[in-house]
Write a protein that holds these residues in place. Structure first.
Motif, PDB file in Angstrom:
ATOM      1  N   SER A 132       0.829  -1.215   0.000  1.00  0.00           N
ATOM      2  CA  SER A 132       0.000   0.000   0.000  1.00  0.00           C
ATOM      3  C   SER A 132       0.858   1.257   0.000  1.00  0.00           C
ATOM      4  N   VAL A 133       1.885   1.271   0.846  1.00  0.00           N
ATOM      5  CA  VAL A 133       2.758   2.453   0.897  1.00  0.00           C
ATOM      6  C   VAL A 133       3.573   2.563  -0.383  1.00  0.00           C
ATOM      7  N   GLY A 134       4.025   1.421  -0.913  1.00  0.00           N
ATOM      8  CA  GLY A 134       4.781   1.450  -2.158  1.00  0.00           C
ATOM      9  C   GLY A 134       3.954   1.996  -3.309  1.00  0.00           C
ATOM     10  N   ILE A 135       2.710   1.555  -3.415  1.00  0.00           N
ATOM     11  CA  ILE A 135       1.828   2.070  -4.468  1.00  0.00           C
ATOM     12  C   ILE A 135       1.565   3.561  -4.265  1.00  0.00           C
ATOM     13  N   ALA A 136       1.411   3.985  -3.007  1.00  0.00           N
ATOM     14  CA  ALA A 136       1.186   5.411  -2.725  1.00  0.00           C
ATOM     15  C   ALA A 136       2.357   6.255  -3.217  1.00  0.00           C
ATOM     16  N   ILE A 137       3.571   5.811  -2.927  1.00  0.00           N
ATOM     17  CA  ILE A 137       4.752   6.555  -3.401  1.00  0.00           C
ATOM     18  C   ILE A 137       4.821   6.512  -4.920  1.00  0.00           C
ATOM     19  N   GLY A 138       4.503   5.349  -5.494  1.00  0.00           N
ATOM     20  CA  GLY A 138       4.512   5.237  -6.951  1.00  0.00           C
ATOM     21  C   GLY A 138       3.540   6.192  -7.614  1.00  0.00           C
ATOM     22  N   LEU A 139       2.377   6.387  -7.007  1.00  0.00           N
ATOM     23  CA  LEU A 139       1.401   7.340  -7.543  1.00  0.00           C
ATOM     24  C   LEU A 139       1.962   8.759  -7.551  1.00  0.00           C
ATOM     25  N   LEU A 140       2.557   9.163  -6.423  1.00  0.00           N
ATOM     26  CA  LEU A 140       3.076  10.530  -6.313  1.00  0.00           C
ATOM     27  C   LEU A 140       4.263  10.780  -7.238  1.00  0.00           C
ATOM     28  N   CYS A 141       4.971   9.723  -7.607  1.00  0.00           N
ATOM     29  CA  CYS A 141       6.156   9.865  -8.459  1.00  0.00           C
ATOM     30  C   CYS A 141       5.887   9.421  -9.891  1.00  0.00           C
ATOM     31  N   SER A 142       4.631   9.205 -10.228  1.00  0.00           N
ATOM     32  CA  SER A 142       4.279   8.764 -11.576  1.00  0.00           C
ATOM     33  C   SER A 142       4.236   9.947 -12.535  1.00  0.00           C
ATOM     34  N   ARG A 143       4.013   9.631 -13.791  1.00  0.00           N
ATOM     35  CA  ARG A 143       3.920  10.664 -14.819  1.00  0.00           C
ATOM     36  C   ARG A 143       2.737  11.599 -14.594  1.00  0.00           C
ATOM     37  N   LEU A 144       1.734  11.129 -13.882  1.00  0.00           N
ATOM     38  CA  LEU A 144       0.559  11.974 -13.619  1.00  0.00           C
ATOM     39  C   LEU A 144       0.905  13.169 -12.749  1.00  0.00           C
ATOM     40  N   VAL A 145       1.929  13.059 -11.916  1.00  0.00           N
ATOM     41  CA  VAL A 145       2.304  14.125 -10.990  1.00  0.00           C
ATOM     42  C   VAL A 145       3.623  14.774 -11.392  1.00  0.00           C
ATOM     43  N   ILE A 146       4.638  13.962 -11.670  1.00  0.00           N
ATOM     44  CA  ILE A 146       5.956  14.468 -12.054  1.00  0.00           C
ATOM     45  C   ILE A 146       6.222  14.046 -13.490  1.00  0.00           C
ATOM     46  N   ARG A 147       6.207  14.988 -14.391  1.00  0.00           N
ATOM     47  CA  ARG A 147       6.309  14.669 -15.818  1.00  0.00           C
ATOM     48  C   ARG A 147       7.729  14.267 -16.232  1.00  0.00           C
ATOM     49  N   ARG A 148       8.732  14.829 -15.588  1.00  0.00           N
ATOM     50  CA  ARG A 148      10.109  14.526 -15.991  1.00  0.00           C
ATOM     51  C   ARG A 148      10.583  13.262 -15.295  1.00  0.00           C
ATOM     52  N   GLN A 149      11.030  12.294 -16.088  1.00  0.00           N
ATOM     53  CA  GLN A 149      11.358  10.977 -15.575  1.00  0.00           C
ATOM     54  C   GLN A 149      12.521  11.022 -14.588  1.00  0.00           C
ATOM     55  N   GLY A 150      13.506  11.878 -14.863  1.00  0.00           N
ATOM     56  CA  GLY A 150      14.655  11.965 -13.965  1.00  0.00           C
ATOM     57  C   GLY A 150      14.269  12.454 -12.584  1.00  0.00           C
ATOM     58  N   PHE A 151      13.458  13.514 -12.531  1.00  0.00           N
ATOM     59  CA  PHE A 151      12.982  14.035 -11.239  1.00  0.00           C
ATOM     60  C   PHE A 151      12.131  12.996 -10.515  1.00  0.00           C
ATOM     61  N   ALA A 152      11.299  12.281 -11.282  1.00  0.00           N
ATOM     62  CA  ALA A 152      10.447  11.256 -10.671  1.00  0.00           C
ATOM     63  C   ALA A 152      11.281  10.148 -10.053  1.00  0.00           C
ATOM     64  N   LEU A 153      12.322   9.730 -10.747  1.00  0.00           N
ATOM     65  CA  LEU A 153      13.181   8.658 -10.242  1.00  0.00           C
ATOM     66  C   LEU A 153      13.903   9.080  -8.964  1.00  0.00           C
ATOM     67  N   VAL A 154      14.449  10.290  -8.966  1.00  0.00           N
ATOM     68  CA  VAL A 154      15.168  10.770  -7.784  1.00  0.00           C
ATOM     69  C   VAL A 154      14.206  10.919  -6.599  1.00  0.00           C
ATOM     70  N   THR A 155      13.016  11.447  -6.855  1.00  0.00           N
ATOM     71  CA  THR A 155      12.031  11.612  -5.793  1.00  0.00           C
ATOM     72  C   THR A 155      11.601  10.267  -5.223  1.00  0.00           C
ATOM     73  N   ALA A 156      11.319   9.316  -6.108  1.00  0.00           N
ATOM     74  CA  ALA A 156      10.904   7.985  -5.653  1.00  0.00           C
ATOM     75  C   ALA A 156      12.009   7.313  -4.844  1.00  0.00           C
ATOM     76  N   LEU A 157      13.236   7.413  -5.319  1.00  0.00           N
ATOM     77  CA  LEU A 157      14.350   6.803  -4.599  1.00  0.00           C
ATOM     78  C   LEU A 157      14.507   7.417  -3.219  1.00  0.00           C
ATOM     79  N   GLY A 158      14.390   8.740  -3.136  1.00  0.00           N
ATOM     80  CA  GLY A 158      14.510   9.406  -1.844  1.00  0.00           C
ATOM     81  C   GLY A 158      13.412   9.002  -0.879  1.00  0.00           C
ATOM     82  N   LEU A 159      12.178   8.945  -1.361  1.00  0.00           N
ATOM     83  CA  LEU A 159      11.058   8.565  -0.502  1.00  0.00           C
ATOM     84  C   LEU A 159      11.165   7.115  -0.039  1.00  0.00           C
ATOM     85  N   VAL A 160      11.600   6.239  -0.918  1.00  0.00           N
ATOM     86  CA  VAL A 160      11.769   4.825  -0.551  1.00  0.00           C
ATOM     87  C   VAL A 160      12.850   4.671   0.514  1.00  0.00           C
TER      88      VAL A 160
END
Length: 218
Positions: A132-160
């Protein structure tokens, strides 16, 4: 809704982007759980941690399969953007449950563990919490919220990393820490159930935030 879920599975399977997170999950789980023959709770804690990372990865990939134009067509067919998002969450959760089931059974096949019914209950709750928490982070770091893939990857890695390693971080770090302490499953059922409830609230909040951002951009 069932049709949208089937469409989500079909799109993901056709793209084959699920292979990387699934292979990573099964490979790491196989390496680190095959030689352990002690209590099940620490082994299931490892599986839950791996599922947390995998569900984040899988959700980001799932929501990035369609480009914006293709997604707009799918939204029109679905009727409401919210229905499509809920279907995507369902696909991510069902996929996580399949991997979580594997993580529950695999240690029993490759090593001898003392097994009780509560061990499986705690293990399942742990898998659901981390998924549940993993999917929640994935939603916030998906293309729907963060359009640039590099920023999304860094954000997801930091949150994880924060969710896994920050001491006292609810619910993932606390869950893994408690299950790794060697406590009996009977003593873990109540606290793990509470952490699962927190994880569900986090997922609902992140889904709402994702839908809000995506709706404003669309």
């Amino acid at each position: 809704m069932i049709g949208l879920i089937r469409y989500g599975f079909a799109t993901m399977l056709h793209s084959q982007r699920y292979l990387a997170p699934v292979l990573w999950f099964t490979g790491v789980l196989g390496v680190f759980s095959s030689g352990d023959s002690g209590p099940l709770a620490p082994v299931y804690a490892l599986g839950a941690a791996l599922l947390f990372v995998c569900s984040t990865w899988f959700t980001i990939v799932l929501l990035g399969v369609e480009d914006p134009a293709h997604r707009a067509i799918t939204i029109v067919a679905a009727g409401r953007p919210r229905r499509l998002l809920l279907a995507s969450i369902a696909v991510a959760m069902l996929s996580s449950l399949v991997l979580g089931g594997f993580a529950l059974v695999f240690p029993l096949l490759v090593a001898r563990h003392p097994v009780a019914g509560l061990d499986l209950v705690v293990g399942l709750e742990a898998q659901l919490t981390c998924a549940s928490v993993g999917i929640a982070i994935g939603l916030l770091c998906s293309r729907l919220v963060i359009r640039r893939q590099g920023f999304a990857l860094v954000t997801a890695l930091g949150l994880v990393i924060v969710a896994l390693l920050a001491p006292g971080m609810v619910p993932v770090n606390v869950l893994i820490h408690r299950m790794s302490e060697g406590s009996t499953s009977a003593a873990l059922v109540a606290p793990v159930s509470g952490l699962l409830a927190i994880a569900v609230v986090i997922l609902a909040a992140c889904a709402t935030a994702t839908q809000f951002v995506a709706a404003r951009r669309d």
